[in-house]
Design a protein around this motif. Structure first.
Motif: not given
Length: 162
Positions: A142-157
């Motif tokens: 598994k390779r890391m994609i360049a750049g900051r990783p996206k954060t997963q937010r919950e729909e409620e927030q």
């Protein structure tokens, strides 16, 4: 399971090829039955010839235009199935031409034989495979994609922020 499926396909392809070799006509038996039924239904029609290839057929209180050169009829059955409809068969009979020339070439014996002429070759038992080396296959790295990783937010927030 895959071996069972492979064997089943091997048998089916061979059986269909052998059956097609025994056909006496250039048209398969199921297509012949369809043609005979349509011919029985259309034998009472009296097509009116409008040109060399165009006819008008009266079926009850409806009229259909049949173009033999384009292999079309207004009912649409001929275009969809590749087999002349009852209206077209009445016109073909009036011209006294062979029906085989008006059946789509996909439905003829030569095409059927070409379809089932390819073989699925037999495979020897796995114990007889002497040249095969069985190395362990690992999943890809598994390779890391360049750049900051996206954060997963919950729909409620997300809904509360709006």
């Amino acid at each position: 399971m895959m071996e069972t499926v492979r064997r089943k396909f091997m048998k089916r392809i061979h059986d269909r090829y052998e059956a097609a070799m025994k056909w006496e006509s250039n048209i398969p038996p199921n297509v012949n039955k369809m043609l005979q039924k349509a011919q029985q239904k259309g034998r009472y029609f009296d097509p009116l010839q409008c040109g060399h290839w165009q006819f008008e057929v009266l079926d009850g209180n409806r009229q259909f235009v049949v173009q033999l050169d384009n292999h079309t009829c207004d009912c649409g059955i001929w275009v969809v199935s590749g087999v002349p409809c009852k209206h077209a068969l009445a016109c073909i009979s009036k011209k006294r031409e062979p029906i085989e020339g008006y059946v789509h070439h996909y439905l003829k014996n030569n095409t059927y034989l070409k379809t089932y002429s390819h073989l699925i070759y037999p495979i020897p038992d796995e114990n007889l495979w002497s040249d095969v080396k069985c190395d362990t296959v690992f999943p890809p790295i598994k390779r890391m994609i360049a750049g900051r990783p996206k954060t997963q937010r919950e729909e409620e927030q997300l809904n509360n922020q709006e």
